[in-house]
Design an enzyme around this catalytic site. Sequence first.
Site, PDB file in Angstrom:
ATOM      1  N   ARG A 190      -2.809  -0.828  -4.575  1.00  0.00           N
ATOM      2  CA  ARG A 190      -2.401  -1.493  -3.327  1.00  0.00           C
ATOM      3  C   ARG A 190      -3.611  -1.687  -2.423  1.00  0.00           C
ATOM      4  O   ARG A 190      -4.394  -0.757  -2.235  1.00  0.00           O
ATOM      5  CB  ARG A 190      -1.354  -0.619  -2.618  1.00  0.00           C
ATOM      6  CG  ARG A 190       0.052  -0.869  -3.132  1.00  0.00           C
ATOM      7  CD  ARG A 190       1.038   0.128  -2.617  1.00  0.00           C
ATOM      8  NE  ARG A 190       0.933   0.395  -1.189  1.00  0.00           N
ATOM      9  CZ  ARG A 190       1.713   1.243  -0.545  1.00  0.00           C
ATOM     10  NH1 ARG A 190       2.646   1.896  -1.192  1.00  0.00           N
ATOM     11  NH2 ARG A 190       1.569   1.431   0.737  1.00  0.00           N
ATOM     12  N   ARG A 227      10.863   5.547   9.951  1.00  0.00           N
ATOM     13  CA  ARG A 227       9.474   5.933  10.191  1.00  0.00           C
ATOM     14  C   ARG A 227       9.175   6.101  11.673  1.00  0.00           C
ATOM     15  O   ARG A 227       8.039   6.406  12.032  1.00  0.00           O
ATOM     16  CB  ARG A 227       8.570   4.840   9.640  1.00  0.00           C
ATOM     17  CG  ARG A 227       7.830   5.192   8.373  1.00  0.00           C
ATOM     18  CD  ARG A 227       7.002   3.983   7.992  1.00  0.00           C
ATOM     19  NE  ARG A 227       5.931   4.270   7.101  1.00  0.00           N
ATOM     20  CZ  ARG A 227       5.991   4.149   5.785  1.00  0.00           C
ATOM     21  NH1 ARG A 227       7.122   3.800   5.202  1.00  0.00           N
ATOM     22  NH2 ARG A 227       4.934   4.378   5.052  1.00  0.00           N
ATOM     23  N   LYS A 287       6.947  10.556  -2.106  1.00  0.00           N
ATOM     24  CA  LYS A 287       8.315  10.090  -1.844  1.00  0.00           C
ATOM     25  C   LYS A 287       8.780   9.109  -2.928  1.00  0.00           C
ATOM     26  O   LYS A 287       9.873   9.242  -3.480  1.00  0.00           O
ATOM     27  CB  LYS A 287       8.405   9.400  -0.462  1.00  0.00           C
ATOM     28  CG  LYS A 287       7.940  10.266   0.693  1.00  0.00           C
ATOM     29  CD  LYS A 287       8.042   9.530   2.025  1.00  0.00           C
ATOM     30  CE  LYS A 287       7.160   8.297   2.141  1.00  0.00           C
ATOM     31  NZ  LYS A 287       5.700   8.594   2.101  1.00  0.00           N
ATOM     32  N   ARG A 338      -3.964   6.026  -6.686  1.00  0.00           N
ATOM     33  CA  ARG A 338      -2.619   5.508  -7.005  1.00  0.00           C
ATOM     34  C   ARG A 338      -2.679   4.134  -7.679  1.00  0.00           C
ATOM     35  O   ARG A 338      -3.358   3.236  -7.212  1.00  0.00           O
ATOM     36  CB  ARG A 338      -1.790   5.438  -5.716  1.00  0.00           C
ATOM     37  CG  ARG A 338      -0.441   4.738  -5.902  1.00  0.00           C
ATOM     38  CD  ARG A 338       0.563   5.108  -4.841  1.00  0.00           C
ATOM     39  NE  ARG A 338       0.246   4.590  -3.526  1.00  0.00           N
ATOM     40  CZ  ARG A 338       0.983   4.814  -2.441  1.00  0.00           C
ATOM     41  NH1 ARG A 338       2.075   5.561  -2.530  1.00  0.00           N
ATOM     42  NH2 ARG A 338       0.628   4.307  -1.288  1.00  0.00           N
ATOM     43  N   ARG A 387      -3.254   4.550   8.196  1.00  0.00           N
ATOM     44  CA  ARG A 387      -1.843   4.829   7.913  1.00  0.00           C
ATOM     45  C   ARG A 387      -1.531   6.298   8.195  1.00  0.00           C
ATOM     46  O   ARG A 387      -0.448   6.615   8.692  1.00  0.00           O
ATOM     47  CB  ARG A 387      -1.523   4.458   6.469  1.00  0.00           C
ATOM     48  CG  ARG A 387      -1.380   2.948   6.299  1.00  0.00           C
ATOM     49  CD  ARG A 387      -1.489   2.513   4.856  1.00  0.00           C
ATOM     50  NE  ARG A 387      -0.542   3.180   4.001  1.00  0.00           N
ATOM     51  CZ  ARG A 387      -0.766   3.495   2.721  1.00  0.00           C
ATOM     52  NH1 ARG A 387      -1.919   3.199   2.174  1.00  0.00           N
ATOM     53  NH2 ARG A 387       0.155   4.075   2.024  1.00  0.00           N
TER      54      ARG A 387
HETATM   55  P1  ADP Z   1       3.618   4.741   1.466  1.00  0.00           P
HETATM   56  O1  ADP Z   1       4.533   4.813   0.282  1.00  0.00           O
HETATM   57  O2  ADP Z   1       2.189   4.899   1.087  1.00  0.00           O
HETATM   58  O3  ADP Z   1       3.991   5.659   2.572  1.00  0.00           O
HETATM   59  P2  ADP Z   1       5.013   2.277   2.060  1.00  0.00           P
HETATM   60  O4  ADP Z   1       5.038   1.493   0.812  1.00  0.00           O
HETATM   61  O5  ADP Z   1       6.217   3.052   2.406  1.00  0.00           O
HETATM   62  O6  ADP Z   1       3.733   3.248   2.029  1.00  0.00           O
HETATM   63  O7  ADP Z   1       4.661   1.334   3.302  1.00  0.00           O
HETATM   64  C1  ADP Z   1       3.621   0.407   3.250  1.00  0.00           C
HETATM   65  C2  ADP Z   1       3.548  -0.333   4.578  1.00  0.00           C
HETATM   66  O8  ADP Z   1       4.763  -1.070   4.802  1.00  0.00           O
HETATM   67  C3  ADP Z   1       3.405   0.539   5.815  1.00  0.00           C
HETATM   68  O9  ADP Z   1       2.042   0.868   6.085  1.00  0.00           O
HETATM   69  C4  ADP Z   1       3.998  -0.372   6.910  1.00  0.00           C
HETATM   70  O10 ADP Z   1       3.079  -1.391   7.283  1.00  0.00           O
HETATM   71  C5  ADP Z   1       5.145  -1.046   6.164  1.00  0.00           C
HETATM   72  N1  ADP Z   1       6.398  -0.257   6.290  1.00  0.00           N
HETATM   73  C6  ADP Z   1       7.080   0.356   5.289  1.00  0.00           C
HETATM   74  N2  ADP Z   1       8.169   0.973   5.759  1.00  0.00           N
HETATM   75  C7  ADP Z   1       8.196   0.755   7.104  1.00  0.00           C
HETATM   76  C8  ADP Z   1       9.059   1.156   8.157  1.00  0.00           C
HETATM   77  N3  ADP Z   1      10.144   1.921   7.938  1.00  0.00           N
HETATM   78  N4  ADP Z   1       8.763   0.746   9.412  1.00  0.00           N
HETATM   79  C9  ADP Z   1       7.688  -0.026   9.665  1.00  0.00           C
HETATM   80  N5  ADP Z   1       6.819  -0.414   8.720  1.00  0.00           N
HETATM   81  C10 ADP Z   1       7.058  -0.038   7.443  1.00  0.00           C
HETATM   82  P1  ADP Z   2       4.498   8.094  -1.298  1.00  0.00           P
HETATM   83  O1  ADP Z   2       5.628   7.219  -1.786  1.00  0.00           O
HETATM   84  O2  ADP Z   2       4.975   9.270  -0.512  1.00  0.00           O
HETATM   85  O3  ADP Z   2       3.449   7.311  -0.572  1.00  0.00           O
HETATM   86  P2  ADP Z   2       3.777   8.283  -4.137  1.00  0.00           P
HETATM   87  O4  ADP Z   2       5.028   8.761  -4.789  1.00  0.00           O
HETATM   88  O5  ADP Z   2       3.439   6.847  -4.299  1.00  0.00           O
HETATM   89  O6  ADP Z   2       3.771   8.724  -2.559  1.00  0.00           O
HETATM   90  O7  ADP Z   2       2.572   9.202  -4.665  1.00  0.00           O
HETATM   91  C1  ADP Z   2       1.224   8.980  -4.236  1.00  0.00           C
HETATM   92  C2  ADP Z   2       0.265   9.226  -5.410  1.00  0.00           C
HETATM   93  O8  ADP Z   2       0.249  10.629  -5.724  1.00  0.00           O
HETATM   94  C3  ADP Z   2       0.642   8.511  -6.700  1.00  0.00           C
HETATM   95  O9  ADP Z   2      -0.534   8.111  -7.352  1.00  0.00           O
HETATM   96  C4  ADP Z   2       1.378   9.587  -7.513  1.00  0.00           C
HETATM   97  O10 ADP Z   2       1.221   9.390  -8.923  1.00  0.00           O
HETATM   98  C5  ADP Z   2       0.699  10.858  -7.062  1.00  0.00           C
HETATM   99  N1  ADP Z   2       1.607  12.014  -6.974  1.00  0.00           N
HETATM  100  C6  ADP Z   2       2.898  12.022  -6.555  1.00  0.00           C
HETATM  101  N2  ADP Z   2       3.401  13.271  -6.583  1.00  0.00           N
HETATM  102  C7  ADP Z   2       2.410  14.085  -7.020  1.00  0.00           C
HETATM  103  C8  ADP Z   2       2.304  15.503  -7.272  1.00  0.00           C
HETATM  104  N3  ADP Z   2       3.326  16.330  -7.038  1.00  0.00           N
HETATM  105  N4  ADP Z   2       1.110  15.972  -7.709  1.00  0.00           N
HETATM  106  C9  ADP Z   2       0.060  15.139  -7.924  1.00  0.00           C
HETATM  107  N5  ADP Z   2       0.097  13.803  -7.716  1.00  0.00           N
HETATM  108  C10 ADP Z   2       1.254  13.270  -7.264  1.00  0.00           C
END
Ligand code: ADP
Ligand code: ADP
Length: 223
Positions: free
Chosen positions: A165, A93, A18, A132, A176
């Site tokens: 992270r 979420r 995302k 990541r 998660r």
């Molecule tokens: P990822 O990109 O790996 O999905 P995020 O950076 O979006 O993770 O979120 C990291 C953490 O921040 C989540 O595990 C949660 O604790 C908190 N968080 C982020 N967005 C939300 C949301 N919309 N509602 C509740 N908690 C959130």
């Molecule tokens: P999210 O925001 O959904 O948690 P991220 O955009 O942070 O996901 O991506 C998670 C990890 O996967 C990062 O290390 C990123 O570089 C890698 N990644 C993202 N998209 C792809 C893809 N299409 N193929 C392989 N690796 C990817």
Amino acid sequence: MLAESLFIVFLGAPGAGKGTQAKLLEKELGLLQISTGDIFRKNLQEESELGLLAKSYMDKGELVPDGVTVAMVKERLSHADCAKGALLDGFPRTVAQAEALADLLADLGKRVALTLYLKVPDEILLQRLSGRWICRNCGAVYHTLFSPPKVAGVCDLCGGELYQRPDDKVETAQNRLRVYFEQTAPVIEYYDRLGLLREIDGTQSIEEVHHALLTAIGEVDCQ
Ligand code: ADP
Ligand code: ADP
Ligand code: ZN
């Protein structure tokens, strides 16, 4: 021609891509990426009250309570830079957050135009999270295997320091994913029922996913 406003929701499990995709689309569409995770992490860095509260949940891989999260998003969307829309990454979420988003956009005379669901099988997600690396300065996202920086530990875009992270370590990441399936997966069905869902194969390369997303967005723009 562009619609009057374009609020796009990115859905998908942690690691689905995302943030990577929202960042790629930001400049092309002239819309800001609003990442609730990034806002919580910024607050944490600044040791604000909100940051310290969020930390207690983030450390465990749990969701920050809806009331706190919705109030934060409401405040953010009220800024002028969101008048033309936004790329919502990591919000909503829960179904309660999705309902709250509909209400607060309706108050502004706006609505969600499209939900982009990046579908990726579980076994790939953990591999993505464990490799990541993120730029401390500009938030750019890298992966040791799939999207490595030119110089290890250094951001290609701004020269900033890359870090992992703490919640990407395997035990927290697993929790998660559990939380995602319990609390966030129902949001997919919520938007599907409204006819707003587009499912994209998130296992394709970053470039291929980007093109699939542009196509899906182009179809909405033309309506
Ligand atoms: P990822 O990109 O790996 O999905 P995020 O950076 O979006 O993770 O979120 C990291 C953490 O921040 C989540 O595990 C949660 O604790 C908190 N968080 C982020 N967005 C939300 C949301 N919309 N509602 C509740 N908690 C959130
Ligand atoms: P999210 O925001 O959904 O948690 P991220 O955009 O942070 O996901 O991506 C998670 C990890 O996967 C990062 O290390 C990123 O570089 C890698 N990644 C993202 N998209 C792809 C893809 N299409 N193929 C392989 N690796 C990817
Ligand atoms: Zn950077």
